[in-house]
Write a protein that holds these residues in place. Sequence first.
Motif, PDB file in Angstrom:
ATOM      1  N   UNK A  10      48.770  37.879  50.455  1.00 13.90           N
ATOM      2  CA  UNK A  10      47.631  38.800  50.599  1.00 13.90           C
ATOM      3  C   UNK A  10      47.973  40.187  50.050  1.00 13.90           C
ATOM      4  N   UNK A  47      50.315  42.239  50.582  1.00 13.85           N
ATOM      5  CA  UNK A  47      50.977  43.303  51.341  1.00 13.85           C
ATOM      6  C   UNK A  47      52.232  43.708  50.575  1.00 13.85           C
ATOM      7  N   UNK A  94      40.468  44.267  46.189  1.00 16.85           N
ATOM      8  CA  UNK A  94      41.544  43.676  46.989  1.00 16.85           C
ATOM      9  C   UNK A  94      41.146  43.590  48.471  1.00 16.85           C
ATOM     10  N   UNK A  95      40.376  44.570  48.942  1.00 13.63           N
ATOM     11  CA  UNK A  95      39.978  44.551  50.352  1.00 13.63           C
ATOM     12  C   UNK A  95      39.021  43.403  50.645  1.00 13.63           C
ATOM     13  N   UNK A 151      41.080  40.321  50.837  1.00 10.36           N
ATOM     14  CA  UNK A 151      41.895  40.258  52.054  1.00 10.36           C
ATOM     15  C   UNK A 151      41.092  39.812  53.263  1.00 10.36           C
ATOM     16  N   UNK A 152      39.774  40.062  53.241  1.00  8.72           N
ATOM     17  CA  UNK A 152      38.942  39.613  54.354  1.00  8.72           C
ATOM     18  C   UNK A 152      39.067  38.116  54.563  1.00  8.72           C
ATOM     19  N   UNK A 167      46.078  37.524  58.893  1.00  5.40           N
ATOM     20  CA  UNK A 167      47.535  37.521  58.976  1.00  5.40           C
ATOM     21  C   UNK A 167      47.994  37.850  60.397  1.00  5.40           C
TER      22      UNK A 167
END
Lengths: 245, 240
Positions: B48, B50, B72-73, B76-77, B81
């Motif tokens: 994801x 990070x 990217x956000x 990530x939804x 994690x």
Amino acid sequence: MSKLVEVINKLAAGVFIVIMEIVTKLSDEIYFNLIRDDRYLYFVKGLGVSIQLTFYAALIGGAIGILVALARLTNNKVIKVIAEKYIDITRGTPVVVQLLIIYFAIFASTKIPRVVIASIAFGINSGAYVAELIRAGIQAVDKGQMEAARSLGLSYSQAMYHIIMPQAIKNILPGMGNEVISLWKETAIAGFIGLEDLMRGAEIVRARTFSNYTPYLVIALIYFYITALMTMILGKMERRLRKSD
Amino acid sequence: MIKVVDLYKSFGSLEVLRGITNEIHKKEVVCVIGPSGSGKSTFLRCLNLLEMPTSGQVYIDGVSFMDKKNDINKLREKVGMVFQQFNLFPHKTVMENITLAPVKVKGVGKDEAREKAIQLLRKVGLPDKDYEYPNKLSGGQKQRVAIARALAMDPEIMLFDEPTSALDPEMVGEVLQVMKQLVEEGMTMVVVTHEMGFAREVGDRILFMDEGIIAEENTPAELFQNPQNPRTQSFLSKVL
């Protein structure tokens, strides 16, 4: 026996005279330094100017501090270096020098009021210290907090606003209180650019009365009690923040 | 569902990932095992972003995670994690921990988010903890709240980074129980773990990582009973 009484009487008379002298001297000092020609107004007005300066400088310093702290934490090299240089230069030179440069060199031919100029100068100075406080406070928040926030889809600024800053404030607040308190006392140099602050008020009175210490004692007391008041308020705020722990 | 191609990651001169290509399919449960320092967690964190991979590609549902054009956000939804150290937000209540992201990121209404949070808390077995602060919870409870927080975003895939490693032994079971429940519901999961029993029981596929590569991958039955790679053999002989 009567001799003893005589000695005691003389002693008592002596003590009385000394006390009277002190009282007279004190009331003279108070009269000449505070009452005559309404000289207390120099202190009252000076206090107003000093408080004003501290207040605006703290606001400006706080705003600059937040921006510079964030600038130091970005990945943009140019912005980062500018922020670092600002902090280095500001912390590496005396406030008085900065004040005089800003007043005489930068705002030389403007009609901006001196209070504003001094507030800006003190604000710029304070901003560097505040920036370092904020940066340290943010960095002290566990790295996992930002990661958790980002993993949930929050943007960097959302994560900063909702997650990092509320926790960083607890780290920042005590230092910030100290910063405002030193700012309050640092403003005593505002007289260098002709501002009639508390310090300058005392000097004007001294020039009139030739009292060596009374005006300074008066402002020392005022500075002290205002500081004590600020310390008390800050202590309350800290206790309040700690409640959510 | 998630596809990684030729993933490399270095920290300075230290090469942690040295070319990983793999694909995780929908409803698949993949467990990643391996010695510490083998790059398991880094691999998971690259899924994801990070950790930003040094090179290589990460695709989620065919959309490149690495392409700067893609938000990217938003991506990530889709990826929940769970961390080893829980990383609950200490200044927020359990309820606020769970509802924050749905409300702020997805724009879900507050009441709706709350209702969902209550359901999720019931699911992880903590129905009466909604107004507690995290520091009042035990490690196992914290981790279950963290799972509920991740689930609140309706992720398509869940990543678990050693979710039980920071727990006292008696609390490991309750967290694994919740994870098993997710497996039964058909959640796609990637789990970095030291719990070999768990990996063997629920994993569809095991990745054994060593020195930054996937040294061996197979079904749990095959990999645990019949490891091919000598490094897998040596690792398993130490942990089983």
